[in-house]
Write a protein that holds these residues in place. Structure first.
Motif, PDB file in Angstrom:
ATOM      1  N   GLU A 184       1.010  -1.065  -0.073  1.00 17.12           N
ATOM      2  CA  GLU A 184      -0.034   0.053   0.179  1.00 17.12           C
ATOM      3  C   GLU A 184       0.683   1.291  -0.060  1.00 17.12           C
ATOM      4  OE1 GLU A 184      -3.369   2.158   2.654  1.00 17.12           O
ATOM      5  OE2 GLU A 184      -2.432   0.357   3.295  1.00 17.12           O
ATOM      6  N   ILE A 185       0.575   2.357  -0.765  1.00 17.55           N
ATOM      7  CA  ILE A 185       1.136   3.325  -0.962  1.00 17.55           C
ATOM      8  C   ILE A 185       1.137   4.317   0.221  1.00 17.55           C
ATOM      9  CG2 ILE A 185       1.911   5.589  -2.256  1.00 17.55           C
ATOM     10  CD1 ILE A 185       2.917   3.205  -3.450  1.00 17.55           C
ATOM     11  N   THR A 186       2.100   4.392   1.116  1.00 19.44           N
ATOM     12  CA  THR A 186       1.735   5.187   2.480  1.00 19.44           C
ATOM     13  C   THR A 186       2.077   6.705   2.473  1.00 19.44           C
ATOM     14  OG1 THR A 186       3.657   4.355   3.194  1.00 19.44           O
ATOM     15  CG2 THR A 186       1.552   3.078   3.872  1.00 19.44           C
ATOM     16  N   SER A 187       2.993   6.943   1.438  1.00 19.57           N
ATOM     17  CA  SER A 187       3.498   8.372   1.339  1.00 19.57           C
ATOM     18  C   SER A 187       3.749   8.468  -0.259  1.00 19.57           C
ATOM     19  CB  SER A 187       4.676   8.453   2.001  1.00 19.57           C
ATOM     20  OG  SER A 187       5.423   9.693   2.037  1.00 19.57           O
ATOM     21  N   GLY A 188       3.188   9.705  -0.657  1.00 21.91           N
ATOM     22  CA  GLY A 188       3.483   9.965  -2.087  1.00 21.91           C
ATOM     23  C   GLY A 188       2.466   9.381  -3.007  1.00 21.91           C
ATOM     24  N   ARG A 189       2.945   8.804  -4.218  1.00 18.99           N
ATOM     25  CA  ARG A 189       1.978   8.125  -5.140  1.00 18.99           C
ATOM     26  C   ARG A 189       2.598   7.019  -5.631  1.00 18.99           C
ATOM     27  NH1 ARG A 189       3.433   9.590 -10.238  1.00 18.99           N
ATOM     28  NH2 ARG A 189       4.735  11.249 -10.470  1.00 18.99           N
ATOM     29  N   LYS A 199      12.215   8.874 -14.984  1.00 20.85           N
ATOM     30  CA  LYS A 199      13.253   8.633 -14.053  1.00 20.85           C
ATOM     31  C   LYS A 199      12.650   8.686 -12.741  1.00 20.85           C
ATOM     32  CE  LYS A 199      16.628   7.840 -16.887  1.00 20.85           C
ATOM     33  NZ  LYS A 199      15.911   7.716 -18.186  1.00 20.85           N
ATOM     34  N   VAL A 200      11.617   7.754 -12.441  1.00 16.21           N
ATOM     35  CA  VAL A 200      10.928   7.689 -11.077  1.00 16.21           C
ATOM     36  C   VAL A 200      11.029   6.278 -10.286  1.00 16.21           C
ATOM     37  CG1 VAL A 200       9.637   9.789 -11.675  1.00 16.21           C
ATOM     38  CG2 VAL A 200       8.749   7.163 -12.240  1.00 16.21           C
ATOM     39  N   ALA A 201      10.829   6.243  -8.858  1.00 14.29           N
ATOM     40  CA  ALA A 201      10.726   5.137  -8.313  1.00 14.29           C
ATOM     41  C   ALA A 201       9.926   5.299  -7.117  1.00 14.29           C
ATOM     42  CB  ALA A 201      12.482   4.967  -7.877  1.00 14.29           C
ATOM     43  N   VAL A 202       9.386   3.924  -6.892  1.00  9.09           N
ATOM     44  CA  VAL A 202       8.685   3.746  -5.752  1.00  9.09           C
ATOM     45  C   VAL A 202       9.647   2.886  -4.547  1.00  9.09           C
ATOM     46  CG1 VAL A 202       6.484   2.709  -4.499  1.00  9.09           C
ATOM     47  CG2 VAL A 202       6.523   4.178  -6.610  1.00  9.09           C
ATOM     48  N   VAL A 203       9.836   3.231  -3.625  1.00  6.49           N
ATOM     49  CA  VAL A 203      10.616   2.442  -2.410  1.00  6.49           C
ATOM     50  C   VAL A 203      10.017   1.797  -1.473  1.00  6.49           C
ATOM     51  CG1 VAL A 203      12.608   3.744  -3.264  1.00  6.49           C
ATOM     52  CG2 VAL A 203      11.172   4.343  -1.235  1.00  6.49           C
ATOM     53  N   ASP A 204      10.255   0.656  -1.092  1.00  6.40           N
ATOM     54  CA  ASP A 204       9.700  -0.193  -0.067  1.00  6.40           C
ATOM     55  C   ASP A 204       9.833   0.586   1.431  1.00  6.40           C
ATOM     56  OD1 ASP A 204       8.485  -2.406   1.594  1.00  6.40           O
ATOM     57  OD2 ASP A 204      10.173  -2.621   2.301  1.00  6.40           O
ATOM     58  N   GLN A 211      17.749   3.477   4.346  1.00  2.79           N
ATOM     59  CA  GLN A 211      18.634   4.152   3.710  1.00  2.79           C
ATOM     60  C   GLN A 211      18.503   5.664   3.886  1.00  2.79           C
ATOM     61  OE1 GLN A 211      21.274   3.143   1.688  1.00  2.79           O
ATOM     62  NE2 GLN A 211      20.341   1.117   2.489  1.00  2.79           N
ATOM     63  N   GLY A 212      17.340   6.255   4.590  1.00  2.00           N
ATOM     64  CA  GLY A 212      17.130   7.489   5.090  1.00  2.00           C
ATOM     65  C   GLY A 212      16.145   8.112   3.666  1.00  2.00           C
ATOM     66  N   LEU A 213      15.625   7.251   2.865  1.00  6.00           N
ATOM     67  CA  LEU A 213      15.004   7.957   1.845  1.00  6.00           C
ATOM     68  C   LEU A 213      13.546   8.446   2.042  1.00  6.00           C
ATOM     69  CD1 LEU A 213      16.140   5.435  -0.902  1.00  6.00           C
ATOM     70  CD2 LEU A 213      16.826   7.639  -0.745  1.00  6.00           C
ATOM     71  N   ALA A 214      13.125   9.510   1.409  1.00  5.89           N
ATOM     72  CA  ALA A 214      11.777  10.066   1.557  1.00  5.89           C
ATOM     73  C   ALA A 214      11.277  10.745  -0.025  1.00  5.89           C
ATOM     74  CB  ALA A 214      11.732  11.260   2.595  1.00  5.89           C
ATOM     75  N   VAL A 215      10.081  10.661  -0.099  1.00  6.93           N
ATOM     76  CA  VAL A 215       9.461  11.365  -1.028  1.00  6.93           C
ATOM     77  C   VAL A 215      10.140  12.597  -1.685  1.00  6.93           C
ATOM     78  CG1 VAL A 215       7.279  11.968  -2.397  1.00  6.93           C
ATOM     79  CG2 VAL A 215       7.150  10.096  -0.718  1.00  6.93           C
ATOM     80  N   GLY A 216      10.530  12.707  -2.979  1.00  6.12           N
ATOM     81  CA  GLY A 216      11.186  13.686  -3.450  1.00  6.12           C
ATOM     82  C   GLY A 216      12.591  13.745  -3.503  1.00  6.12           C
ATOM     83  N   VAL A 228      12.251   9.576  -6.044  1.00 12.98           N
ATOM     84  CA  VAL A 228      11.722   9.049  -5.366  1.00 12.98           C
ATOM     85  C   VAL A 228       9.994   9.530  -5.237  1.00 12.98           C
ATOM     86  CG1 VAL A 228      10.748   7.851  -3.225  1.00 12.98           C
ATOM     87  CG2 VAL A 228      13.421   7.982  -4.042  1.00 12.98           C
ATOM     88  N   ILE A 229       9.043   9.021  -5.998  1.00 18.26           N
ATOM     89  CA  ILE A 229       7.818   9.413  -6.066  1.00 18.26           C
ATOM     90  C   ILE A 229       6.576   8.813  -4.885  1.00 18.26           C
ATOM     91  CG2 ILE A 229       7.791  10.089  -8.353  1.00 18.26           C
ATOM     92  CD1 ILE A 229       6.102   7.390  -8.962  1.00 18.26           C
TER      93      ILE A 229
END
Length: 475
Positions: A184-189, A199-204, A211-216, A228-229
């Motif tokens: 389920e997408i819990t942040s972003g889209r 050049k977009v990605a959805v991360v678990d 890895q300290g990743l966030a949307v944008g 990261v979208i």
């Protein structure tokens, strides 16, 4: 007259009625608990399968295993570093490899989709990224006389770390099928159909946290930066991949343009899954078809053990206890009739026929059964609620061969699908015990059946009584 007499007899023999009802209640409650726990385990197993290859997937198609010694040699990853610079310097390199090193032509998706009974088919590419980074350090020459350590080079060497993560290339035009549907997408889209080569990605979520990743933010894979979208959280267990990319991008990174590793298939009807499997195996050569039933057979661990106990021991225990409750209720009712010889004999002498006496006994036993059913449903619901409230954790592991194709589905050497990594991981599933209306209806039917069985015993005894038996017992 029937109900008046029935009400009076039930009040007069409350203890006997409670004993009969309690025996039936125990068996009915056990049936409810076992049935609800079994349903919960089936639901848990379904969550395990969904976490592996997505919601709604009935089967997967992968490349058939080649006989030993045939086919191309496995392409091993190669890393090239330049250590000629002063001091060596930092070095970093990514290598993207197809999971399992085996692929199907993208045209296979079209062939599978064209088979009779297939509602939808979509391809996906599973890859693993190996990232090596570190640095070379030049050694230092030691000063001094020869033989006393002088002229030697000490220190230096290489210090490299290896990291890896999984990438899943998804067909952004068909997002309703495949492993991403189990998250389920819990942040972003999520992706849009226009982002085929974006050049977009959805991360678990677990990987994003690590890895300290966030949307944008930017994620670099093999030298290519992706924005990261969205952040996705697996509905249960582990996610199918750490990073989700558009299929075309994943194919480019893995040097597998026009290739897929897995075709995810949804049948038009669950009753036609075997027909679809047969059609695909016949009309799409060189492939292995694995159904959800095949994969379910490979689920092991405490979930499988508990499921086997519930389906085997639990079911038979329920049948034995319920059968014993029916027999005991019948014997108690029959015994009660024996103690009421004077009463029934007198009623017959007053003009009651055998049929009327039998109906009276059966009516009393049926009420006992309904009372037992009400008690049993209450106890059974309480037991099911307790299981759900405490939610014991069961472990599910995927491994072994799924119907001859499970190893290929799991990806062969190194894994070839989302199950490739999940096959070596344990998934923790919280057990619930859902109670359906069908289970409640079954409990009511058992209560009525128990009353009729008990009434049948007693009614048979009552129908054989004669008025003379009552007259001999009158003091």
């Amino acid at each position: 007259m029937f109900f008046t007499y029935l009400r009076r007899e039930l009040r007069r023999r409350r203890k006997a009625a409670l004993v009969v009802a309690s025996g039936l209640a125990l068996g009915i409650a056990l049936v409810i608990v076992v049935d609800s726990v079994t349903a919960g385990m089936n639901r848990a197993r379904g969550k395990v399968l969904e976490s592996l290859y997505g919601l709604g997937t009935d089967m997967t198609v992968t490349k058939a295993a080649l006989p030993p010694g045939e086919g191309d040699a496995v392409r091993r990853p190669r890393f090239r570093f330049d250590a000629s610079g002063e001091g060596g310097g930092a070095q970093s390199q990514d290598v993207v490899m197809v999971q399992g090193f085996e692929t199907l032509a993208a045209s296979t998706v079209v062939k599978v989709a064209g088979q009779d009974g297939v509602a939808d088919a979509v391809g996906g590419l599973n890859a693993r990224v190996l990232k090596v980074d570190g640095q070379f350090k030049r050694g230092e020459a030691q000063s001094g006389k020869p033989g006393q350590g002088g002229g030697r080079v000490q220190g230096g060497g290489a210090d490299f770390g290896v990291d890896s993560y999984t990438v899943y290339g998804t067909d952004v035009a068909h997002l309703g099928l495949g492993p991403l549907t189990s998250s389920e997408i819990t942040s972003g889209r999520t992706f849009t159909a226009a982002e085929t080569s974006a050049k977009v990605a959805v991360v678990d979520s677990a990987y994003a946290k690590e890895q300290g990743l966030a949307v944008g933010e930017r994620l670099t894979v093999s030298g290519t930066a992706y924005r990261v979208i969205g952040v996705a959280t697996a509905d249960s267990g582990d996610a199918a991949a750490d990073v989700y990319l558009p299929l075309a991008e994943a194919q480019t990174l893995a040097d597998a343009k026009g290739k897929v590793t897995t075709v995810y298939v949804r049948a038009t009807d669950s009753q036609r899954i075997e027909d679809v499997r047969t059609a695909v195996q016949k009309n799409v050569p060189g492939t292995t078809v694995t159904t959800s039933a095949d994969l379910a057979d490979t689920v092991s661990g405490s979930l499988s053990t508990a499921s086997g106990l519930a389906a085997g021991v639990g079911t038979w225990l329920s049948i034995v206890v319920l059968g014993a409750a029916f027999v005991v209720a019948g014997l108690l009712t029959s015994s009660a009739v024996s103690r009421r010889v004077r009463e029934f004999g007198t009623l017959k002498a007053l003009g009651w026929g055998s049929g009327r006496v039998t109906r009276q006994v059966v009516g009393e036993a049926l009420v006992h059964g309904l009372i037992g059913g009400a008690l049993g449903i209450g106890v059974g619901l309480a037991g099911a609620w307790a299981v759900t409230a405490f939610s014991p954790t069961l472990t599910a592991e995927l491994g072994g061969d799924a119907g001859g194709g499970g190893q290929r589905f799991a990806g062969g050497p190194g894994g070839g699908g989302p199950a490739g990594d999940a096959a070596t991981r344990a998934l923790d599933i919280a057990l619930t015990a859902p109670v359906s209306l069908t289970t409640i209806a079954l409990a009511v039917a058992l209560a009525v059946a128990g009353g009729l069985v008990a009434g049948g015993f007693g009614g048979w005894r009552a129908s054989r009584l004669r008025p003379a038996d009552a007259l001999r017992r009158i003091a």
